[in-house]
Enzyme design. Structure first.
Site, PDB file in Angstrom:
ATOM      1  N   GLY A 328       0.842  -1.212   0.000  1.00  0.00           N
ATOM      2  CA  GLY A 328       0.000   0.000   0.000  1.00  0.00           C
ATOM      3  C   GLY A 328       0.871   1.253   0.000  1.00  0.00           C
ATOM      4  O   GLY A 328       0.562   2.240  -0.664  1.00  0.00           O
ATOM      5  N   TRP A 331       2.323   1.673  -3.383  1.00  0.00           N
ATOM      6  CA  TRP A 331       1.295   2.125  -4.323  1.00  0.00           C
ATOM      7  C   TRP A 331       1.274   3.660  -4.392  1.00  0.00           C
ATOM      8  O   TRP A 331       1.034   4.236  -5.442  1.00  0.00           O
ATOM      9  CB  TRP A 331      -0.080   1.602  -3.872  1.00  0.00           C
ATOM     10  CG  TRP A 331      -1.221   2.140  -4.663  1.00  0.00           C
ATOM     11  CD1 TRP A 331      -1.750   1.628  -5.817  1.00  0.00           C
ATOM     12  CD2 TRP A 331      -1.995   3.319  -4.382  1.00  0.00           C
ATOM     13  NE1 TRP A 331      -2.783   2.400  -6.257  1.00  0.00           N
ATOM     14  CE2 TRP A 331      -2.960   3.445  -5.400  1.00  0.00           C
ATOM     15  CE3 TRP A 331      -1.963   4.270  -3.372  1.00  0.00           C
ATOM     16  CZ2 TRP A 331      -3.885   4.484  -5.444  1.00  0.00           C
ATOM     17  CZ3 TRP A 331      -2.885   5.309  -3.411  1.00  0.00           C
ATOM     18  CH2 TRP A 331      -3.824   5.407  -4.434  1.00  0.00           C
ATOM     19  N   HIS A 332       1.562   4.298  -3.233  1.00  0.00           N
ATOM     20  CA  HIS A 332       1.498   5.763  -3.202  1.00  0.00           C
ATOM     21  C   HIS A 332       2.574   6.422  -4.046  1.00  0.00           C
ATOM     22  O   HIS A 332       2.365   7.514  -4.566  1.00  0.00           O
ATOM     23  CB  HIS A 332       1.615   6.274  -1.762  1.00  0.00           C
ATOM     24  CG  HIS A 332       0.350   6.130  -1.003  1.00  0.00           C
ATOM     25  ND1 HIS A 332      -0.005   4.952  -0.390  1.00  0.00           N
ATOM     26  CD2 HIS A 332      -0.655   6.991  -0.768  1.00  0.00           C
ATOM     27  CE1 HIS A 332      -1.172   5.114   0.186  1.00  0.00           C
ATOM     28  NE2 HIS A 332      -1.600   6.341  -0.024  1.00  0.00           N
ATOM     29  N   GLY A 333       3.714   5.805  -4.146  1.00  0.00           N
ATOM     30  CA  GLY A 333       4.749   6.471  -4.930  1.00  0.00           C
ATOM     31  C   GLY A 333       5.973   5.606  -5.088  1.00  0.00           C
ATOM     32  O   GLY A 333       6.225   4.692  -4.288  1.00  0.00           O
ATOM     33  N   PHE A 476       0.193  10.430  -7.163  1.00  0.00           N
ATOM     34  CA  PHE A 476       0.167   8.985  -6.967  1.00  0.00           C
ATOM     35  C   PHE A 476      -0.578   8.316  -8.102  1.00  0.00           C
ATOM     36  O   PHE A 476      -0.853   7.180  -8.117  1.00  0.00           O
ATOM     37  CB  PHE A 476      -0.471   8.633  -5.622  1.00  0.00           C
ATOM     38  CG  PHE A 476       0.164   9.385  -4.472  1.00  0.00           C
ATOM     39  CD1 PHE A 476       1.542   9.543  -4.432  1.00  0.00           C
ATOM     40  CD2 PHE A 476      -0.581   9.949  -3.465  1.00  0.00           C
ATOM     41  CE1 PHE A 476       2.151  10.242  -3.402  1.00  0.00           C
ATOM     42  CE2 PHE A 476       0.009  10.648  -2.420  1.00  0.00           C
ATOM     43  CZ  PHE A 476       1.368  10.789  -2.396  1.00  0.00           C
TER      44      PHE A 476
END
Lengths: 476, 288
Positions: A328, A331-333, A476
């Site tokens: 997770g 996933w943001h960056g 993102f």
């Protein structure tokens, strides 16, 4: 196109009027698809190629999943589709990170290494790729379920619906991440009389207030968290800015999500609520049930549960929590600090599970009300501190920031900066406190007073907006 | 169900609508009264961005008669307008450079008569088109003349801050030795040398600035190199920058202002202290 731009206002209003000219589903869906493509390609039309490719890929593979006669064949199509989605996401989002992590000499040449570090990140790719995955998984699952929320008849109709599902502009760039089984059944003719205007006004006014008045103003206050400026500021300034950033990121993302919900409702679509006042959480698990709900529920449904969830013993549960939060975070960056951010949350969730029983016994002498306050403060402080990894993606700068907090108490604080951070954080705290008392004591505000508050917020949107900035979650 | 909800909302809403509109107008009127009541309180911007916006707004809305305009970066922005005569406006932007100011002047050229521009050359950055576009496409730009409540300088929180600062004037900004050293080291590193990419960038920005300034008709342009701590001013990178600036703004064709300040004090090696900025402005005045 930004939600807080004139162009968006013009697009929204013109689409709204054209949309309700006809009561035919095909016309309405096509109108929204057309507007969504303008919305997405407004600044860079080349980005449309990838978006359309993603929609095509997902409509074809999901159609094949639905129409395969044998289970194994459906599984192959579903797995293939999900893999391709992940490959696209991986290529555009993570190749620069991997290339950056490999030796410098490989990157310096004008060859493959250099090319890989220069791959641009298409806006919203993390969001629409996840929606594609959701479609494939839901269609696959539905083959063996009694409820049919994703009826697939012809390829043509399904492709149009999938294109619409992927590109629907309110949720296209920064979510909420919509699951196929929550959306497809809503695709039907819409009527003007069905619009819940109270919902629309609430979400738009609150959303724009959070974005324009709070987040955009806090953005200019928390700018000084940047390296090297923070090194010269006092510890009080740094703590005030950390508090400000915590409120800024909430106001920015929650504001965006509320605007998305309000705009979608104008066209008769109800999106998932993405935030539920996360800063009144008493535990980290509660925080993740209140923050970016669409992502956490996506990860829970499509990753945590398939990994075994909490069904395979405590240690496997801790590991699953850690894996989900680590992914997770990534996933943001595409930066290791996001992975550390996710891992930190994974560790806190696992620790909380491990120790919750013991801690409850240990602190049972503290009066319940005080304990609740302490829990809220503890969770908020930890979450706010970890946000630093979002603001300073270079981990060495995070360490320098921590060092500055500890060392700079002797420097006199900048009163104006501290004051402004507190002023703009105040509405966020008041809104959270109101929600807390609403939940705990069933406290309600007179509806007329609520309208007065909306008028006040609207007035501040017009007169006290900050310098227009992009939404943080766009990256993102 | 949805229909019932809508009807009940509208029927609930109708009687209160007039009251809400009245409340909105009352807010506007109260705000307007406060604006005129506190008109003498000097504006304290909330941040650097807002300071830049307020400068553009003041310039665009003719809130001041700008005959001489200063353009530059945060170095020039320290020279407060109060140090000069009434007709001097400072369009130097923190975080940006002269070219952004020149772009604003260019946009307003049809409506305004500016006699003289004083342009700082030390720092060069690309034009912030977003800021300029936002300034010229904002509600305050279109309606600020009629509704002063929409002007950035009259934002409720800015007014509150201005009042607080007016009642409790802050002491002149001081920095500790540690703060000075931290920033000085960073500036020293930047000033020590000028690599080929940075040199090219600097040169291109100057050429672009010169092109923009050449298009301004009936306006005299004077250029200036602002002083810095001698350790930085004499660093190789800065010496090279000055050479390039003199190459592009050739002293035989462009008027250079040369202001000498005996005892220069800075907060970080390049930004003047309030005292030095005031002394520098007093000397600069004689060249305008």
């Amino acid at each position: 196109m930004l939600f807080n731009s004139w162009e968006y206002g013009a697009l929204l209003i013109s689409t709204f009027f054209i949309y309700y000219l006809s009561k035919r589903e095909t016309f309405q869906v096509r109108t929204l698809v057309f507007s969504s493509l303008i919305f997405y390609g407004f600044n860079n039309p080349w980005l449309l190629i990838l978006l359309l490719f993603s929609a095509l890929l997902n409509s074809l593979t999901s159609f094949k999943v639905a129409k395969s006669e044998m289970r194994s064949e459906a599984l192959i199509w579903a797995t293939g589709g999900v893999t391709l989605n992940l490959l696209i996401l991986g290529f555009f989002k993570y190749t620069p990170l991997i290339a950056d992590s490999i030796s410098e000499s490989w990157r310096q040449n004008d060859g493959v290494g250099h090319f890989l570090t220069q791959i641009p990140l298409p806006i919203g790719i993390s969001f629409f790729t996840f929606q594609g995955i959701s479609l494939l998984v839901d269609v696959y699952r539905e083959r063996y379920s009694i409820s049919k929320q994703l009826p697939i008849s012809s390829l043509g109709k399904h492709s149009m619906k999938t294109l619409f599902f992927i590109v629907f502009f309110p949720q296209l760039i920064a979510g909420p991440i919509v699951k196929a089984h929550d959306f497809y059944f809503q695709i039907r003719p819409k009527f003007l009389k069905d619009i819940n205007w109270a919902f629309v006004i609430h979400n738009l006014v609150m959303g724009y207030f959070l974005k324009i008045v709070i987040a955009d103003n806090l953005k200019d206050q928390t700018f000084w968290i940047s390296y090297p400026y923070f090194q010269t500021l006092s510890s009080i300034d740094l703590l005030a800015m950390l508090l400000g950033y915590s409120c800024q990121i909430f106001a920015d993302f929650c504001g965006y999500s509320l605007i998305a919900l309000g705009c979608a409702e104008m066209f008769g679509y109800r999106l998932i609520q993405n935030f539920n006042w996360p800063y009144i959480s008493r535990s980290f698990s509660e925080f993740w049930n209140r923050w970016h709900i669409s992502l956490s529920s996506f990860l829970k449904e499509y990753l945590y549960i398939p990994l075994g969830g909490n069904r395979k013993g405590p240690w496997r549960t801790y590991l699953n929590l850690f894996i989900v939060m680590f992914l997770g975070g990534l996933w943001h960056g595409a930066a290791w600090s996001y992975a550390i951010w996710g891992s930190a949350h994974g560790l806190l969730l696992a620790l909380e599970r491990l120790l919750s029983g013991r801690l409850t016994k240990l602190f049972d002498w503290i009066p319940a009300k005080i304990l609740v306050c302490l829990q809220i403060i503890l969770v908020f402080s930890a979450v706010s501190f970890i946000w630093l990894l979002f603001r300073l993606p270079n981990f060495s700068e995070v360490l320098l920031f921590c060092k500055a907090i500890l060392n700079n108490f002797a420097i006199p604080p900048g009163k104006t900066r501290v004051l402004l951070n507190l002023i703009y954080c105040l509405p966020i705290f008041l809104l959270h406190i109101y929600q807390f008392f609403k939940l705990e004591r069933n406290f309600r505000i007179n509806p007329n007073l609520k309208f007065v508050a909306y008028v006040f917020m609207f007035y501040l949107i017009l007169t006290n907006g900050g310098n227009q900035g992009e939404f943080i979650y766009f990256q993102f | 169900m949805a229909g019932i909800r809508v009807n009940s909302f509208i029927s609930n809403f109708k009687p209160t609508f007039v009251l809400l509109a009245g409340f909105f107008v009352a807010l506007g009127v109260t705000h307007s009264i406060l604006i005129s009541y506190f008109s003498r309180v000097p504006v304290t911007p909330q941040n650097q961005n807002q300071e830049n916006f307020i400068k553009i707004e003041t310039f665009v809305h003719d809130l001041k008669n700008c005959q001489i305009v200063l353009l530059g970066s945060s170095l020039m922005a320290l020279l407060e307008e109060t140090y000069f005569d009434d007709h001097v406006c400072n369009l130097a932007f923190g975080g940006l450079s002269s070219e952004s100011g020149a772009a604003v002047v260019e946009k307003s050229q049809r409506d305004k008569k500016i006699n003289k521009l004083v342009v700082e050359l030390n720092v060069q950055k690309p034009v912030d088109t977003n800021m300029i576009e936002a300034s010229y496409h904002s509600l305050s730009y279109f309606l600020g003349g009629v509704f002063p409540q929409l002007l950035t300088r009259n934002q409720p929180i800015t007014m509150l801050l201005s009042l607080v600062r007016y009642l409790n004037p802050p002491a002149p900004k001081t920095v500790t030795q540690e703060q000075f050293d931290t920033m000085f080291k960073i500036h020293q590193l930047a000033a020590s040398s000028l690599d080929s990419t940075s040199e090219l960038e600097y040169r291109n920005h100057l050429l672009s600035l010169r092109h923009r300034l050449s298009k301004l008709k009936d306006t005299q342009v004077q250029v200036i190199w602002l002083p810095a701590d001698p350790r930085l001013a004499n660093a190789n990178g800065n010496i090279r920058r000055l050479q390039i600036a003199k190459e592009i703004f050739d002293p035989s064709s462009w008027t250079w202002i040369d202001v000498h300040l005996e005892s220069l004090e800075t907060t970080d090696g390049i930004h003047m202290t309030q005292k030095s900025a005031e002394a520098f402005s007093t000397k600069l005045k004689s060249f305008l």
